[in-house]
Write a protein that holds these residues in place. Structure first.
Motif, PDB file in Angstrom:
ATOM      1  N   SER A  58      31.382 -32.050   1.567  1.00 20.44           N
ATOM      2  CA  SER A  58      30.909 -31.518   2.842  1.00 20.44           C
ATOM      3  C   SER A  58      30.301 -30.135   2.684  1.00 20.44           C
ATOM      4  O   SER A  58      29.269 -29.827   3.287  1.00 20.44           O
ATOM      5  N   ARG A  61      26.881 -30.486   1.043  1.00 20.37           N
ATOM      6  CA  ARG A  61      25.952 -31.198   1.919  1.00 20.37           C
ATOM      7  C   ARG A  61      25.541 -30.318   3.098  1.00 20.37           C
ATOM      8  O   ARG A  61      24.394 -30.357   3.548  1.00 20.37           O
ATOM      9  N   ARG A  65      21.799 -29.258   3.933  1.00 19.64           N
ATOM     10  CA  ARG A  65      21.270 -29.604   5.252  1.00 19.64           C
ATOM     11  C   ARG A  65      20.616 -28.384   5.912  1.00 19.64           C
ATOM     12  O   ARG A  65      19.539 -28.464   6.501  1.00 19.64           O
ATOM     13  N   ALA A 279      26.290 -32.099  12.524  1.00 19.31           N
ATOM     14  CA  ALA A 279      25.862 -33.282  11.779  1.00 19.31           C
ATOM     15  C   ALA A 279      26.798 -33.549  10.606  1.00 19.31           C
ATOM     16  O   ALA A 279      27.137 -34.706  10.319  1.00 19.31           O
ATOM     17  N   GLU A 280      27.232 -32.498   9.922  1.00 18.03           N
ATOM     18  CA  GLU A 280      28.133 -32.677   8.787  1.00 18.03           C
ATOM     19  C   GLU A 280      29.494 -33.187   9.239  1.00 18.03           C
ATOM     20  O   GLU A 280      30.115 -34.013   8.569  1.00 18.03           O
ATOM     21  N   ALA A 282      30.106 -35.135  11.721  1.00 21.31           N
ATOM     22  CA  ALA A 282      29.973 -36.567  12.011  1.00 21.31           C
ATOM     23  C   ALA A 282      29.847 -37.380  10.728  1.00 21.31           C
ATOM     24  O   ALA A 282      30.510 -38.423  10.571  1.00 21.31           O
ATOM     25  N   GLU A 283      29.009 -36.922   9.807  1.00 25.15           N
ATOM     26  CA  GLU A 283      28.812 -37.691   8.576  1.00 25.15           C
ATOM     27  C   GLU A 283      30.075 -37.713   7.725  1.00 25.15           C
ATOM     28  O   GLU A 283      30.414 -38.735   7.117  1.00 25.15           O
ATOM     29  N   ALA A 284      30.771 -36.588   7.678  1.00 25.91           N
ATOM     30  CA  ALA A 284      31.995 -36.533   6.877  1.00 25.91           C
ATOM     31  C   ALA A 284      33.052 -37.483   7.419  1.00 25.91           C
ATOM     32  O   ALA A 284      33.772 -38.139   6.651  1.00 25.91           O
ATOM     33  N   ALA A 286      32.490 -40.240   9.086  1.00 23.37           N
ATOM     34  CA  ALA A 286      32.044 -41.587   8.725  1.00 23.37           C
ATOM     35  C   ALA A 286      32.324 -41.862   7.248  1.00 23.37           C
ATOM     36  O   ALA A 286      32.795 -42.948   6.881  1.00 23.37           O
ATOM     37  N   ASP A 287      32.052 -40.887   6.411  1.00 19.76           N
ATOM     38  CA  ASP A 287      32.343 -41.007   4.983  1.00 19.76           C
ATOM     39  C   ASP A 287      33.827 -41.265   4.747  1.00 19.76           C
ATOM     40  O   ASP A 287      34.217 -42.074   3.900  1.00 19.76           O
TER      41      ASP A 287
END
Length: 367
Positions: A58, A61, A65, A279-280, A282-284, A286-287
């Motif tokens: 994270s 990333r 980002r 955004a991170e 949310a993506e983290a 999901a990851d």
């Protein structure tokens, strides 16, 4: 004065005014151009080994980002724990201007700000989605800003490893008595919960816990979830991986930013940093859902790891201890009291739906 001379004077005056206007426009436009082209380069200290699955990923990333969204106007150099400052000193590094940014977890600061734990996780507390709702629309962010402002720091949610496991234990836990004298690496309020149940909490940075567990320097480790724990190799020391993670039902990470550095940014760059953190997060999350499922499968099927549940008497004792601890934190200051009450209101307001949603998910998974 002849007509020719008069016409010449008018022409010269027009030329002068035109050139002066261009010059003035140029003078006025220079700062705007400079502002648009100025490049910032920040250093981000982290509390993680480089690219540790989950929080370490994270951090990198998030930096990437921000750099991409800003078109290279704000470049973030990422440093692993210990490369600039130790893992648990990144808050002070941001507050003191040593670095402009950090990626870490708020519960590391409970010693200096007891209420900071609410912005990562508290025992038997909010899950990831409920916690996000509290921060974004339930008043949590304003309270977080207020808590950190005296240190010259602000924070944003910027990553989430999901609910944690209960931890790795070198011996079976059958009752609260089995925790007496047990040395456990644990962070957050879980450390005090385990202390009250007779264990000895130990503080260790992530990079040191696998060796400590393998050598027997500690008896148990509560870190994060299967993906991160597999990467650290904790399964090599024991195959007992307890659940549920009552200590950390949420795995929120934070991005710390120096208020001075923040205020130096243009409005659009501040918006980019905020949006990149969202955004991170949310993506983290999901990851985490994907990677933890895959890692748990590897741990169980390839390495023979077992996932027993803590006995109910252990959970009951832990819940009672947690309630007392949270009440004590709420009493440490008026601000801590407001944070605790706001958090409790968010938990109470979402309890019915969270429980029903979890039950529906479990029912769907078994049919």
């Amino acid at each position: 004065m002849s007509k020719a001379n008069s016409d010449a004077m008018r022409t010269n005056r027009r030329r002068f005014l035109a050139s002066s206007g261009l010059a003035a426009a140029g003078i006025l436009s220079v700062p705007a151009v400079v502002r648009a082209e100025t490049r910032w380069r920040w250093r981000m200290a982290t509390s993680w080994p480089r690219n540790l699955p989950g929080p370490g990923v994270s951090a990198q990333r998030l930096a990437d980002r921000i750099g991409a969204a800003s078109g290279g106007r704000l470049v973030i150099d990422v440093f692993a724990a210990g490369e600039i400052v130790p893992a648990f000193e990144v808050f002070d590094a941001v507050a003191g201007g040593v670095v402009e940014m950090a990626h870490t977890a708020a519960f590391y600061w409970q010693g200096k700000m007891p209420a900071a734990v609410f912005f990562t996780s508290v025992p038997f507390g909010l899950g990831p989605i409920e916690h996000l709702a509290w921060i974004e629309i339930g008043g949590g962010q304003a309270l977080w800003d207020e808590l950190y402002a005296p240190s010259g720091v602000r924070a944003f949610l910027a990553g989430n490893t999901g609910p944690s496991m209960g931890g790795w234990f070198r011996r079976a836990i059958g009752s609260p008595d089995d925790l007496n004298g047990l040395r456990i690496r644990v962070q957050g309020l879980g450390g005090e919960v385990f202390r009250r149940l007779g264990a000895t909490p130990v503080t260790l940075p992530p990079g040191e816990i696998a060796t400590s567990l393998s050598t027997g320097a500690i008896d148990a480790v509560e870190f994060l979830a299967p993906s991160s724990d597999l990467a650290l190799g904790l399964h090599r020391a024991t195959q007992l991986y307890y659940a549920p993670g009552f200590n950390k039902p949420n795995g929120a990470g934070e991005c710390l930013v120096s208020l001075k550095a923040w205020n130096d940014l243009t409005d659009d760059l501040r918006a980019i940093v905020r949006d990149a953190c969202r955004a991170e997060h949310a993506e983290a999350l999901a990851d985490a859902a994907r990677l933890n499922g895959e890692a748990l499968k590897v741990l169980v099927e390839r390495h023979g790891v077992r996932t027993p549940l803590f006995p109910k008497p252990v959970l009951d004792a832990a819940r009672e201890a947690a309630g007392d601890i949270l009440a004590n934190i709420a009493a440490t200051s008026p601000l801590a009291g407001r944070i605790a009450r706001s958090y409790a209101a968010a938990q109470e307001g979402g309890r019915a739906w969270a429980g029903l949603a979890a039950g529906m998910a479990a029912a769907l998974a078994t049919h």
